[in-house]
Design a protein around this motif. Sequence first.
Motif, PDB file in Angstrom:
ATOM      1  N   SER A  19       0.849  -1.190   0.000  1.00  0.00           N
ATOM      2  CA  SER A  19       0.000   0.000   0.000  1.00  0.00           C
ATOM      3  C   SER A  19       0.880   1.233   0.000  1.00  0.00           C
ATOM      4  CB  SER A  19      -0.906   0.006   1.243  1.00  0.00           C
ATOM      5  OG  SER A  19      -0.135   0.284   2.393  1.00  0.00           O
ATOM      6  N   GLY A  20       0.255   2.387  -0.007  1.00  0.00           N
ATOM      7  CA  GLY A  20       0.998   3.638   0.040  1.00  0.00           C
ATOM      8  C   GLY A  20       1.440   4.014   1.441  1.00  0.00           C
ATOM      9  N   ILE A  21       1.038   3.228   2.432  1.00  0.00           N
ATOM     10  CA  ILE A  21       1.419   3.523   3.807  1.00  0.00           C
ATOM     11  C   ILE A  21       2.899   3.205   3.985  1.00  0.00           C
ATOM     12  CG2 ILE A  21       1.082   2.893   6.224  1.00  0.00           C
ATOM     13  CD1 ILE A  21      -1.844   2.249   5.460  1.00  0.00           C
ATOM     14  N   HIS A  62      -2.037  10.043   0.545  1.00  0.00           N
ATOM     15  CA  HIS A  62      -3.169   9.712  -0.306  1.00  0.00           C
ATOM     16  C   HIS A  62      -2.935  10.271  -1.702  1.00  0.00           C
ATOM     17  CE1 HIS A  62      -5.588   8.121   2.977  1.00  0.00           C
ATOM     18  NE2 HIS A  62      -5.044   9.072   3.704  1.00  0.00           N
ATOM     19  N   PHE A  63      -3.759   9.885  -2.618  1.00  0.00           N
ATOM     20  CA  PHE A  63      -3.572  10.293  -4.009  1.00  0.00           C
ATOM     21  C   PHE A  63      -3.614  11.805  -4.176  1.00  0.00           C
ATOM     22  CE2 PHE A  63      -8.127  10.131  -3.592  1.00  0.00           C
ATOM     23  CZ  PHE A  63      -8.587  11.168  -4.393  1.00  0.00           C
ATOM     24  N   TYR A  64      -4.254  12.509  -3.264  1.00  0.00           N
ATOM     25  CA  TYR A  64      -4.363  13.958  -3.405  1.00  0.00           C
ATOM     26  C   TYR A  64      -3.192  14.703  -2.775  1.00  0.00           C
ATOM     27  CZ  TYR A  64      -6.476  13.298   1.209  1.00  0.00           C
ATOM     28  OH  TYR A  64      -6.723  12.907   2.497  1.00  0.00           O
ATOM     29  N   VAL A  70       5.106  15.937   0.208  1.00  0.00           N
ATOM     30  CA  VAL A  70       5.959  14.839   0.673  1.00  0.00           C
ATOM     31  C   VAL A  70       7.395  15.341   0.848  1.00  0.00           C
ATOM     32  CG1 VAL A  70       6.857  12.554   0.107  1.00  0.00           C
ATOM     33  CG2 VAL A  70       4.458  13.092  -0.334  1.00  0.00           C
ATOM     34  N   GLU A  71       7.869  16.154  -0.065  1.00  0.00           N
ATOM     35  CA  GLU A  71       9.220  16.731   0.041  1.00  0.00           C
ATOM     36  C   GLU A  71       9.322  17.637   1.266  1.00  0.00           C
ATOM     37  OE1 GLU A  71       9.644  18.610  -3.758  1.00  0.00           O
ATOM     38  OE2 GLU A  71      10.184  16.721  -4.744  1.00  0.00           O
ATOM     39  N   ARG A  72       8.253  18.340   1.590  1.00  0.00           N
ATOM     40  CA  ARG A  72       8.233  19.214   2.775  1.00  0.00           C
ATOM     41  C   ARG A  72       8.434  18.395   4.040  1.00  0.00           C
ATOM     42  NH1 ARG A  72       3.471  21.399   5.834  1.00  0.00           N
ATOM     43  NH2 ARG A  72       4.375  22.983   7.189  1.00  0.00           N
TER      44      ARG A  72
END
Length: 79
Positions: A19-21, A62-64, A70-72
């Motif tokens: 998953s994306g987790i 999440h997709f949004y 994410v870089e932050r």
Amino acid sequence: ALTPLGFRLIESSDGCLPSGICTFSHPTRDLASIFAHLAAHKIHISHRHDRTGQDYLRFSPHFYNTEHEVERIAALIGA
């Protein structure tokens, strides 16, 4: 972005990330302090512990969420 900072991504035994987790640990950094620092910057993550008491940071993007967001997170952790 976190692995160059010494964080270890927790994967399944076969190396898959189903998953994306994303769950990370670090051998020397105080994850409770990182969690508090991110919370102060309105970053919502989880500070988890396993049965042995090992600390983890768990991100559930999440997709949004944008790449910039994410870089932050990585920039705030690296600061």
